[in-house]
Design an enzyme around this catalytic site. Structure first.
Site, PDB file in Angstrom:
ATOM      1  N   THR A 196       0.834  -1.207   0.000  1.00 38.32           N
ATOM      2  CA  THR A 196       0.000   0.000   0.000  1.00 38.32           C
ATOM      3  C   THR A 196       0.867   1.255   0.000  1.00 38.32           C
ATOM      4  O   THR A 196       0.557   2.235  -0.677  1.00 38.32           O
ATOM      5  CB  THR A 196      -0.968  -0.003   1.195  1.00 38.32           C
ATOM      6  OG1 THR A 196      -1.777  -1.174   1.131  1.00 38.32           O
ATOM      7  CG2 THR A 196      -1.864   1.229   1.200  1.00 38.32           C
ATOM      8  N   CYS A 197       1.953   1.221   0.726  1.00 39.41           N
ATOM      9  CA  CYS A 197       2.845   2.380   0.820  1.00 39.41           C
ATOM     10  C   CYS A 197       3.462   2.710  -0.538  1.00 39.41           C
ATOM     11  O   CYS A 197       3.511   3.871  -0.946  1.00 39.41           O
ATOM     12  CB  CYS A 197       3.948   2.117   1.845  1.00 39.41           C
ATOM     13  SG  CYS A 197       3.328   1.659   3.468  1.00 39.41           S
ATOM     14  N   SER A 198       3.944   1.679  -1.226  1.00 42.98           N
ATOM     15  CA  SER A 198       4.653   1.888  -2.491  1.00 42.98           C
ATOM     16  C   SER A 198       3.744   2.043  -3.704  1.00 42.98           C
ATOM     17  O   SER A 198       4.106   2.728  -4.657  1.00 42.98           O
ATOM     18  CB  SER A 198       5.600   0.713  -2.753  1.00 42.98           C
ATOM     19  OG  SER A 198       6.645   0.713  -1.819  1.00 42.98           O
TER      20      SER A 198
END
Length: 161
Positions: free
Chosen positions: A48-50
Site C-alpha cells: 500500500t505504501c509503495s
C-alpha cells in the site's frame, strides 16, 4: 496519548539519505517557520505504501507546494538505508524528504505507533497524514487500517489545503 490538532510536535531527530551520506534532521529544522505536509507509512516498500500512498504525494507534489506548502515529508520506522533506497527506486529522491524514524522515537512521541507483529512487521507507525504549521498540527488524518490510504492520501490532503 495521540497528538491532536493544535498540539506542537515533540522534538525529535530523523535521518535522511543524501548524496553525501546520512544527515540528521530535527523537527525544528523541518517545521519551524514552515508549512509542511507530513505523512507516515507502516513500512517502506510495503504494497500500500509503495503502490498507493507515496505515489499520490509524488504525483501531486507541485500542486501541494502550489497551495502554500513549503515542504513534504514521509516518515517510517525504518533505517536510513531503507528509506534512501525507497527514495531512489520511487523517483522521489530530492522531491520530498524520506525520513527514517529508526528507533520509533518520533512515532511513539506522537502516539501513532502500531504493533504490527501479527503481520510480521513488529513496531511500526500507523498510516497518517498531517499538515503542520510552524511545528503545530493543523490537520491530522489517521487511517483505521494500515492497508488503506484514503483519509491520509494526497487527494484528501489537497482538500484540506
Amino acid at each position: 496519548m495521540t497528538i491532536a490538532i493544535g498540539d506542537k510536535l515533540p522534538a525529535a531527530t530523523f535521518k535522511e539519505k543524501t548524496a553525501d551520506g546520512p544527515v540528521e534532521i530535527t523537527t525544528d529544522q523541518l517545521f519551524a517557520g514552515k508549512r509542511v505536509v507530513l505523512f507516515a507509512v507502516p513500512g517502506a516498500f510495503t504494497p500500500t505504501c509503495s503502490l498507493n500512498h507515496l505515489p499520490g504525494y509524488l504525483e501531486n507534489r507541485d500542486t501541494i507546494l502550489g497551495k502554500g506548502v513549503d515542504d513534504i515529508a514521509v516518515v517510517s520506522v525504518n533505517d536510513w538505508h531503507v528509506m534512501g533506497a525507497w527514495a531512489q527506486s520511487s523517483g522521489g529522491m530530492g522531491k520530498i524528504h524520506f525520513l527514517a524514524d529508526w528507533d520509533a522515537g518520533f512515532t511513539k512521541a506522537v502516539g501513532l505507533d502500531a504493533d504490527l507483529s501479527a503481520g510480521g512487521l513488529g513496531l511500526r507507525s500507523k498510516r497518517y497524514s498531517m499538515l503542520v504549521e510552524d511545528g503545530v498540527v493543523k490537520a491530522l488524518n489517521v487511517e483505521d487500517s494500515p492497508g488503506q490510504a484514503t483519509v491520509s492520501g494526497a487527494a484528501a490532503m489537497l482538500e484540506q489545503l
